[in-house]
Design a protein around this motif. Structure first.
Motif, PDB file in Angstrom:
ATOM      1  N   THR A 172       5.859  -8.848   3.887  1.00 45.23           N
ATOM      2  CA  THR A 172       5.478  -9.713   5.003  1.00 45.23           C
ATOM      3  C   THR A 172       6.030  -9.207   6.332  1.00 45.23           C
ATOM      4  OG1 THR A 172       7.299 -11.204   4.467  1.00 45.23           O
ATOM      5  CG2 THR A 172       5.147 -11.831   3.639  1.00 45.23           C
ATOM      6  N   LYS A 173       6.877  -8.170   6.263  1.00 43.64           N
ATOM      7  CA  LYS A 173       7.297  -7.524   7.509  1.00 43.64           C
ATOM      8  C   LYS A 173       6.159  -6.610   7.939  1.00 43.64           C
ATOM      9  CE  LYS A 173      11.447  -6.112   6.152  1.00 43.64           C
ATOM     10  NZ  LYS A 173      12.629  -5.343   6.005  1.00 43.64           N
ATOM     11  N   ASN A 174       6.011  -6.413   9.191  1.00 43.10           N
ATOM     12  CA  ASN A 174       4.890  -5.572   9.622  1.00 43.10           C
ATOM     13  C   ASN A 174       5.185  -4.079   9.567  1.00 43.10           C
ATOM     14  OD1 ASN A 174       2.745  -7.168   9.818  1.00 43.10           O
ATOM     15  ND2 ASN A 174       2.913  -7.589  12.012  1.00 43.10           N
ATOM     16  N   GLU A 175       6.280  -3.753   8.853  1.00 46.60           N
ATOM     17  CA  GLU A 175       6.613  -2.331   8.736  1.00 46.60           C
ATOM     18  C   GLU A 175       5.698  -1.670   7.715  1.00 46.60           C
ATOM     19  OE1 GLU A 175      10.660  -2.200   7.588  1.00 46.60           O
ATOM     20  OE2 GLU A 175      11.303  -3.231   9.399  1.00 46.60           O
ATOM     21  N   GLY A 176       5.634  -0.360   7.788  1.00 49.02           N
ATOM     22  CA  GLY A 176       4.816   0.350   6.817  1.00 49.02           C
ATOM     23  C   GLY A 176       5.517   0.463   5.477  1.00 49.02           C
ATOM     24  N   GLY A 177       4.728   0.719   4.429  1.00 50.79           N
ATOM     25  CA  GLY A 177       5.301   0.979   3.123  1.00 50.79           C
ATOM     26  C   GLY A 177       5.710   2.434   3.031  1.00 50.79           C
ATOM     27  N   ALA A 178       6.200   2.831   1.837  1.00 51.73           N
ATOM     28  CA  ALA A 178       6.691   4.194   1.638  1.00 51.73           C
ATOM     29  C   ALA A 178       5.607   5.231   1.895  1.00 51.73           C
ATOM     30  CB  ALA A 178       7.230   4.324   0.217  1.00 51.73           C
ATOM     31  N   LYS A 186       4.638   5.781  -4.164  1.00 50.29           N
ATOM     32  CA  LYS A 186       5.190   7.135  -4.285  1.00 50.29           C
ATOM     33  C   LYS A 186       4.244   8.026  -5.100  1.00 50.29           C
ATOM     34  CE  LYS A 186       8.786   9.266  -6.887  1.00 50.29           C
ATOM     35  NZ  LYS A 186       9.817   9.017  -7.843  1.00 50.29           N
ATOM     36  N   TYR A 187       3.652   7.460  -6.139  1.00 51.44           N
ATOM     37  CA  TYR A 187       2.746   8.225  -6.998  1.00 51.44           C
ATOM     38  C   TYR A 187       1.332   8.327  -6.429  1.00 51.44           C
ATOM     39  CZ  TYR A 187       6.173   7.714 -10.834  1.00 51.44           C
ATOM     40  OH  TYR A 187       7.286   7.762 -11.629  1.00 51.44           O
ATOM     41  N   ASN A 236       7.586  -8.929 -13.914  1.00 54.78           N
ATOM     42  CA  ASN A 236       8.985  -9.337 -13.843  1.00 54.78           C
ATOM     43  C   ASN A 236       9.377  -9.234 -12.373  1.00 54.78           C
ATOM     44  OD1 ASN A 236      11.780  -9.269 -13.702  1.00 54.78           O
ATOM     45  ND2 ASN A 236      12.037  -8.005 -15.526  1.00 54.78           N
ATOM     46  N   GLU A 237       9.659 -10.374 -11.769  1.00 53.32           N
ATOM     47  CA  GLU A 237       9.883 -10.411 -10.319  1.00 53.32           C
ATOM     48  C   GLU A 237      10.993  -9.459  -9.870  1.00 53.32           C
ATOM     49  OE1 GLU A 237       9.026 -12.905 -12.395  1.00 53.32           O
ATOM     50  OE2 GLU A 237       9.352 -14.780 -11.345  1.00 53.32           O
ATOM     51  N   ASP A 238      11.946  -9.171 -10.756  1.00 56.14           N
ATOM     52  CA  ASP A 238      13.024  -8.232 -10.387  1.00 56.14           C
ATOM     53  C   ASP A 238      12.483  -6.813 -10.180  1.00 56.14           C
ATOM     54  OD1 ASP A 238      14.917 -10.240 -10.661  1.00 56.14           O
ATOM     55  OD2 ASP A 238      15.175  -9.833 -12.800  1.00 56.14           O
ATOM     56  N   LEU A 239      11.280  -6.558 -10.699  1.00 60.75           N
ATOM     57  CA  LEU A 239      10.721  -5.197 -10.624  1.00 60.75           C
ATOM     58  C   LEU A 239       9.588  -5.061  -9.608  1.00 60.75           C
ATOM     59  CD1 LEU A 239      10.547  -4.423 -14.471  1.00 60.75           C
ATOM     60  CD2 LEU A 239      12.338  -3.814 -12.845  1.00 60.75           C
ATOM     61  N   TYR A 240       9.258  -6.137  -8.892  1.00 57.14           N
ATOM     62  CA  TYR A 240       8.108  -6.081  -7.976  1.00 57.14           C
ATOM     63  C   TYR A 240       8.298  -5.008  -6.893  1.00 57.14           C
ATOM     64  CZ  TYR A 240       5.896 -10.439  -9.719  1.00 57.14           C
ATOM     65  OH  TYR A 240       5.261 -11.400 -10.477  1.00 57.14           O
ATOM     66  N   VAL A 241       9.490  -5.000  -6.269  1.00 59.86           N
ATOM     67  CA  VAL A 241       9.725  -4.024  -5.192  1.00 59.86           C
ATOM     68  C   VAL A 241       9.687  -2.607  -5.776  1.00 59.86           C
ATOM     69  CG1 VAL A 241      11.459  -3.100  -3.598  1.00 59.86           C
ATOM     70  CG2 VAL A 241      11.043  -5.560  -3.685  1.00 59.86           C
ATOM     71  N   ARG A 242      10.451  -2.415  -6.855  1.00 64.70           N
ATOM     72  CA  ARG A 242      10.517  -1.062  -7.438  1.00 64.70           C
ATOM     73  C   ARG A 242       9.122  -0.566  -7.816  1.00 64.70           C
ATOM     74  NH1 ARG A 242      12.221  -0.003 -13.527  1.00 64.70           N
ATOM     75  NH2 ARG A 242      10.033  -0.580 -13.729  1.00 64.70           N
ATOM     76  N   ASP A 243       8.317  -1.431  -8.431  1.00 70.57           N
ATOM     77  CA  ASP A 243       7.032  -0.949  -8.942  1.00 70.57           C
ATOM     78  C   ASP A 243       5.987  -0.769  -7.840  1.00 70.57           C
ATOM     79  OD1 ASP A 243       8.101  -0.604 -11.386  1.00 70.57           O
ATOM     80  OD2 ASP A 243       7.170  -2.353 -12.327  1.00 70.57           O
ATOM     81  N   LEU A 244       6.059  -1.581  -6.775  1.00 69.09           N
ATOM     82  CA  LEU A 244       5.154  -1.303  -5.651  1.00 69.09           C
ATOM     83  C   LEU A 244       5.549   0.033  -5.010  1.00 69.09           C
ATOM     84  CD1 LEU A 244       2.819  -1.967  -3.808  1.00 69.09           C
ATOM     85  CD2 LEU A 244       4.346  -3.403  -2.428  1.00 69.09           C
ATOM     86  N   LEU A 246       3.012   3.640 -15.097  1.00 68.61           N
ATOM     87  CA  LEU A 246       2.584   4.047 -13.746  1.00 68.61           C
ATOM     88  C   LEU A 246       2.664   5.569 -13.609  1.00 68.61           C
ATOM     89  CD1 LEU A 246       4.261   1.219 -11.596  1.00 68.61           C
ATOM     90  CD2 LEU A 246       1.795   1.603 -11.861  1.00 68.61           C
ATOM     91  N   ALA A 247       3.720   6.156 -14.177  1.00 70.45           N
ATOM     92  CA  ALA A 247       3.857   7.621 -14.110  1.00 70.45           C
ATOM     93  C   ALA A 247       2.700   8.301 -14.847  1.00 70.45           C
ATOM     94  CB  ALA A 247       5.198   8.049 -14.699  1.00 70.45           C
ATOM     95  N   LYS A 248       2.303   7.716 -15.996  1.00 67.28           N
ATOM     96  CA  LYS A 248       1.179   8.308 -16.747  1.00 67.28           C
ATOM     97  C   LYS A 248      -0.123   8.192 -15.969  1.00 67.28           C
ATOM     98  CE  LYS A 248       3.080   7.675 -21.332  1.00 67.28           C
ATOM     99  NZ  LYS A 248       3.307   6.651 -22.334  1.00 67.28           N
ATOM    100  N   LEU A 249      -0.339   7.029 -15.338  1.00 68.19           N
ATOM    101  CA  LEU A 249      -1.573   6.854 -14.550  1.00 68.19           C
ATOM    102  C   LEU A 249      -1.608   7.864 -13.405  1.00 68.19           C
ATOM    103  CD1 LEU A 249      -1.968   2.960 -14.286  1.00 68.19           C
ATOM    104  CD2 LEU A 249      -2.877   4.507 -16.022  1.00 68.19           C
ATOM    105  N   ALA A 250      -0.428   8.077 -12.787  1.00 67.53           N
ATOM    106  CA  ALA A 250      -0.363   9.051 -11.683  1.00 67.53           C
ATOM    107  C   ALA A 250      -0.730  10.444 -12.184  1.00 67.53           C
ATOM    108  CB  ALA A 250       1.033   9.047 -11.078  1.00 67.53           C
ATOM    109  N   ALA A 251      -0.234  10.791 -13.360  1.00 65.20           N
ATOM    110  CA  ALA A 251      -0.519  12.129 -13.917  1.00 65.20           C
ATOM    111  C   ALA A 251      -2.016  12.278 -14.199  1.00 65.20           C
ATOM    112  CB  ALA A 251       0.291  12.330 -15.194  1.00 65.20           C
ATOM    113  N   GLU A 252      -2.696  11.158 -14.448  1.00 58.56           N
ATOM    114  CA  GLU A 252      -4.154  11.212 -14.690  1.00 58.56           C
ATOM    115  C   GLU A 252      -4.948  11.151 -13.385  1.00 58.56           C
ATOM    116  OE1 GLU A 252      -5.008   7.883 -17.283  1.00 58.56           O
ATOM    117  OE2 GLU A 252      -3.513   8.594 -18.718  1.00 58.56           O
TER     118      GLU A 252
END
Ligand SMILES: C[S@@+](CC[C@H](N)C(=O)[O-])C[C@H]1O[C@@H](n2cnc3c(N)ncnc32)[C@H](O)[C@@H]1O
Length: 236
Positions: free
Chosen positions: A202-208, A174-175, A161-169, A143-149
């Motif tokens: 599913t909360k109606n709050e905004g993302g980062a 962020k990128y 990997n479901e443990d990484l869904y929040v972090r990666d979204l 993801l960092a490489k794609l952002a740099a491009e």
């Protein structure tokens, strides 16, 4: 005691690739994504193997997203043997318009070198190597490489990997890889490991990045009888 389902990594991926490449009708399969995927499904059924691919039924809502958004760039976290890449990239090819012709692409992020090499061979066999770009490495690095491009993702398919869904979204936001109107589709959100992700989108709050999420859940039953679900989220 009930035996646990084995989903991958016991040599089935290489056996499957060999089966496809050495198929008696290989010349008829070559360049035909739908026939190749049907042959993968047939082979898994014949050998009584549960594969961790999206499969034909669960693909349909994602195909519908592709048809309604005609993405220029679709990316997936978790490519495995290339099943979803072949399925969705061939749909992108079918829905290619004059504005997306020549620039549409499918970015498949996979951490396992061996699975990525099976995927690359199957993608080439399917005639989709010009559209599908496989990035080998952890999702965070890729993801960092794609952002740099300066990549902008119209549809993001999260299936690693479901443990990484929040972090990666969060990383994708962020990128600035996602934009207003992007659609994020997450598979396997039915279990406890995806609970935080489900709560977040599913909360109606905004993302980062300041977007709001509009989500809908589509439940399904896995081949081994477990309940699971796909979650489709529009960034609005
Ligand atoms: C469920 S499979 C993907 C199935 C594929 N999307 C399909 O439908 O054909 C999950 C894949 O994610 C990969 N994976 C797990 N953690 C990852 C990470 N952090 N970055 C990239 N890939 C990862 C695994 O190696 C595995 O191949």
């Amino acid at each position: 005691m009930a035996s646990e389902t084995i989903w991958h990594g016991d040599g089935r991926e290489q056996a499957l690739l060999k089966h496809i490449l050495n198929h008696p009708n290989a010349s008829e399969l070559r360049g035909r994504p739908d026939s190749i995927l049907s042959e993968i499904d047939r082979w898994a059924l014949k050998h009584n193997l549960c594969m961790m691919t999206i499969g034909p039924d669960r693909s349909q809502p994602i195909i519908d997203v592709i048809r309604s958004t005609t993405p220029k760039t679709m990316a997936e976290l978790g490519g495995y043997i290339g099943y979803s890449a072949i399925k969705f990239a061939s749909e992108i090819r079918k829905t290619t318009t004059t504005t997306t012709a020549g620039i549409a692409r499918y970015l498949s992020l996979e951490s396992d070198v061996q699975y990525a090499s099976v995927a690359q061979a199957l993608v080439e066999f399917a005639g989709l190597a010009d559209l599908v770009h496989i990035h080998v490495g952890s999702s965070a690095e890729s993801l960092a490489k794609l952002a740099a491009e300066g990549v902008e993702i119209d549809v993001l398919f999260i299936d690693h990997n479901e443990d990484l869904y929040v972090r990666d979204l969060r990383l994708a936001e962020k990128y600035a890889l996602l934009h207003l109107g992007s659609v994020v589709v997450a598979d396997n959100v039915g279990g406890p490991r995806a609970r935080d992700y489900v709560q977040m989108v599913t909360k109606n709050e905004g993302g980062a990045a300041g977007f709001k999420y509009r989500s809908r859940t589509l439940p399904y039953v896995l081949p081994d009888g477990q309940q699971d679900a796909v979650l489709i989220t529009n960034l609005v």
